[in-house]
Design a protein around this motif. Structure first.
Motif, PDB file in Angstrom:
ATOM      1  N   GLY A  31       0.815  -1.213   0.000  1.00  0.00           N
ATOM      2  CA  GLY A  31       0.000   0.000   0.000  1.00  0.00           C
ATOM      3  C   GLY A  31       0.847   1.260   0.000  1.00  0.00           C
ATOM      4  O   GLY A  31       0.563   2.212  -0.735  1.00  0.00           O
ATOM      5  N   VAL A  32       1.895   1.267   0.802  1.00  0.00           N
ATOM      6  CA  VAL A  32       2.796   2.425   0.851  1.00  0.00           C
ATOM      7  C   VAL A  32       3.485   2.598  -0.498  1.00  0.00           C
ATOM      8  O   VAL A  32       3.571   3.711  -1.026  1.00  0.00           O
ATOM      9  CB  VAL A  32       3.835   2.273   1.983  1.00  0.00           C
ATOM     10  N   ALA A  33       3.953   1.503  -1.076  1.00  0.00           N
ATOM     11  CA  ALA A  33       4.625   1.570  -2.380  1.00  0.00           C
ATOM     12  C   ALA A  33       3.667   2.073  -3.458  1.00  0.00           C
ATOM     13  O   ALA A  33       4.043   2.878  -4.312  1.00  0.00           O
ATOM     14  CB  ALA A  33       5.181   0.197  -2.763  1.00  0.00           C
ATOM     15  N   GLY A  34       2.417   1.625  -3.406  1.00  0.00           N
ATOM     16  CA  GLY A  34       1.429   2.078  -4.380  1.00  0.00           C
ATOM     17  C   GLY A  34       1.137   3.559  -4.258  1.00  0.00           C
ATOM     18  O   GLY A  34       1.045   4.277  -5.256  1.00  0.00           O
ATOM     19  N   ALA A  35       1.001   4.028  -3.026  1.00  0.00           N
ATOM     20  CA  ALA A  35       0.747   5.459  -2.802  1.00  0.00           C
ATOM     21  C   ALA A  35       1.938   6.289  -3.257  1.00  0.00           C
ATOM     22  O   ALA A  35       1.773   7.332  -3.906  1.00  0.00           O
ATOM     23  CB  ALA A  35       0.456   5.715  -1.331  1.00  0.00           C
ATOM     24  N   GLU A  36       3.123   5.814  -2.954  1.00  0.00           N
ATOM     25  CA  GLU A  36       4.339   6.516  -3.362  1.00  0.00           C
ATOM     26  C   GLU A  36       4.436   6.586  -4.892  1.00  0.00           C
ATOM     27  O   GLU A  36       4.730   7.630  -5.468  1.00  0.00           O
ATOM     28  CB  GLU A  36       5.552   5.796  -2.780  1.00  0.00           C
ATOM     29  N   ARG A  37       4.152   5.468  -5.542  1.00  0.00           N
ATOM     30  CA  ARG A  37       4.193   5.410  -7.009  1.00  0.00           C
ATOM     31  C   ARG A  37       3.167   6.363  -7.621  1.00  0.00           C
ATOM     32  O   ARG A  37       3.456   7.087  -8.572  1.00  0.00           O
ATOM     33  CB  ARG A  37       3.940   3.973  -7.470  1.00  0.00           C
ATOM     34  N   LEU A  38       1.968   6.403  -7.047  1.00  0.00           N
ATOM     35  CA  LEU A  38       0.911   7.273  -7.557  1.00  0.00           C
ATOM     36  C   LEU A  38       1.314   8.745  -7.467  1.00  0.00           C
ATOM     37  O   LEU A  38       1.157   9.504  -8.431  1.00  0.00           O
ATOM     38  CB  LEU A  38      -0.388   7.040  -6.781  1.00  0.00           C
ATOM     39  N   VAL A  39       1.850   9.146  -6.327  1.00  0.00           N
ATOM     40  CA  VAL A  39       2.285  10.535  -6.161  1.00  0.00           C
ATOM     41  C   VAL A  39       3.405  10.852  -7.149  1.00  0.00           C
ATOM     42  O   VAL A  39       3.393  11.907  -7.792  1.00  0.00           O
ATOM     43  CB  VAL A  39       2.733  10.806  -4.706  1.00  0.00           C
ATOM     44  N   GLU A  59       4.025   9.447 -10.044  1.00  0.00           N
ATOM     45  CA  GLU A  59       3.473   9.517 -11.401  1.00  0.00           C
ATOM     46  C   GLU A  59       2.740  10.832 -11.643  1.00  0.00           C
ATOM     47  O   GLU A  59       2.905  11.465 -12.674  1.00  0.00           O
ATOM     48  CB  GLU A  59       2.520   8.347 -11.649  1.00  0.00           C
ATOM     49  N   ARG A  60       1.937  11.234 -10.678  1.00  0.00           N
ATOM     50  CA  ARG A  60       1.124  12.443 -10.858  1.00  0.00           C
ATOM     51  C   ARG A  60       1.932  13.728 -10.797  1.00  0.00           C
ATOM     52  O   ARG A  60       1.487  14.756 -11.292  1.00  0.00           O
ATOM     53  CB  ARG A  60       0.005  12.472  -9.833  1.00  0.00           C
ATOM     54  N   THR A  61       3.100  13.675 -10.172  1.00  0.00           N
ATOM     55  CA  THR A  61       3.938  14.872 -10.076  1.00  0.00           C
ATOM     56  C   THR A  61       5.126  14.812 -11.021  1.00  0.00           C
ATOM     57  O   THR A  61       5.987  15.684 -10.982  1.00  0.00           O
ATOM     58  CB  THR A  61       4.457  15.078  -8.637  1.00  0.00           C
ATOM     59  N   GLY A  62       5.167  13.797 -11.879  1.00  0.00           N
ATOM     60  CA  GLY A  62       6.282  13.654 -12.808  1.00  0.00           C
ATOM     61  C   GLY A  62       7.607  13.449 -12.092  1.00  0.00           C
ATOM     62  O   GLY A  62       8.645  13.929 -12.549  1.00  0.00           O
ATOM     63  N   ASN A  63       7.577  12.749 -10.979  1.00  0.00           N
ATOM     64  CA  ASN A  63       8.760  12.477 -10.155  1.00  0.00           C
ATOM     65  C   ASN A  63       9.432  13.734  -9.622  1.00  0.00           C
ATOM     66  O   ASN A  63      10.586  13.697  -9.195  1.00  0.00           O
ATOM     67  CB  ASN A  63       9.775  11.608 -10.900  1.00  0.00           C
ATOM     68  N   LYS A  64       8.727  14.841  -9.651  1.00  0.00           N
ATOM     69  CA  LYS A  64       9.281  16.110  -9.184  1.00  0.00           C
ATOM     70  C   LYS A  64       9.634  16.052  -7.697  1.00  0.00           C
ATOM     71  O   LYS A  64      10.577  16.698  -7.249  1.00  0.00           O
ATOM     72  CB  LYS A  64       8.276  17.231  -9.441  1.00  0.00           C
ATOM     73  N   TYR A  65       8.889  15.283  -6.932  1.00  0.00           N
ATOM     74  CA  TYR A  65       9.087  15.197  -5.488  1.00  0.00           C
ATOM     75  C   TYR A  65       9.520  13.796  -5.060  1.00  0.00           C
ATOM     76  O   TYR A  65       9.249  13.367  -3.949  1.00  0.00           O
ATOM     77  CB  TYR A  65       7.802  15.596  -4.760  1.00  0.00           C
ATOM     78  N   ALA A  66      10.219  13.087  -5.930  1.00  0.00           N
ATOM     79  CA  ALA A  66      10.602  11.696  -5.663  1.00  0.00           C
ATOM     80  C   ALA A  66      11.421  11.561  -4.380  1.00  0.00           C
ATOM     81  O   ALA A  66      11.219  10.620  -3.606  1.00  0.00           O
ATOM     82  CB  ALA A  66      11.356  11.114  -6.850  1.00  0.00           C
ATOM     83  N   ALA A  67      12.334  12.476  -4.141  1.00  0.00           N
ATOM     84  CA  ALA A  67      13.155  12.388  -2.927  1.00  0.00           C
ATOM     85  C   ALA A  67      12.284  12.530  -1.682  1.00  0.00           C
ATOM     86  O   ALA A  67      12.478  11.812  -0.689  1.00  0.00           O
ATOM     87  CB  ALA A  67      14.234  13.461  -2.939  1.00  0.00           C
ATOM     88  N   GLN A  68      11.304  13.428  -1.735  1.00  0.00           N
ATOM     89  CA  GLN A  68      10.426  13.623  -0.589  1.00  0.00           C
ATOM     90  C   GLN A  68       9.496  12.435  -0.382  1.00  0.00           C
ATOM     91  O   GLN A  68       9.236  12.044   0.754  1.00  0.00           O
ATOM     92  CB  GLN A  68       9.597  14.907  -0.750  1.00  0.00           C
ATOM     93  N   THR A  69       8.989  11.853  -1.474  1.00  0.00           N
ATOM     94  CA  THR A  69       8.101  10.700  -1.318  1.00  0.00           C
ATOM     95  C   THR A  69       8.877   9.498  -0.798  1.00  0.00           C
ATOM     96  O   THR A  69       8.357   8.724   0.007  1.00  0.00           O
ATOM     97  CB  THR A  69       7.361  10.341  -2.625  1.00  0.00           C
TER      98      THR A  69
END
Length: 64
Positions: free
Chosen positions: A25-33, A35-45
């Motif tokens: 579930g955590v991995a899915g939520a992280e992946r969704l965020v 994807e929707r932000t274009g990995n702009k906040y990948a370090a934060q997620t």
């Protein structure tokens, strides 16, 4: 504690009992965020997901 705090406590206890499912579930939520932000906040997620996993004692080995 308010309703939100009570709910968070119950979710944490469920996650401790089923860490593999919680990791998915955590991995899915992280992946969704990501994807929707274009990995702009990948370090934060990544940092946030690790904090969530630590809160219920997971090793965080589930792939995204």
């Amino acid at each position: 504690m308010g309703k939100l705090g009570d709910m968070a406590g119950k979710l944490k206890e469920m996650a401790k009992g089923h860490p593999d499912q919680a990791d998915k579930g955590v991995a899915g939520a992280e992946r969704l965020v990501d994807e929707r932000t274009g990995n702009k906040y990948a370090a934060q997620t990544d940092k946030g997901a690790e904090a969530v996993r630590r809160s219920y004692g997971s090793s965080g080995t589930t792939e995204r």
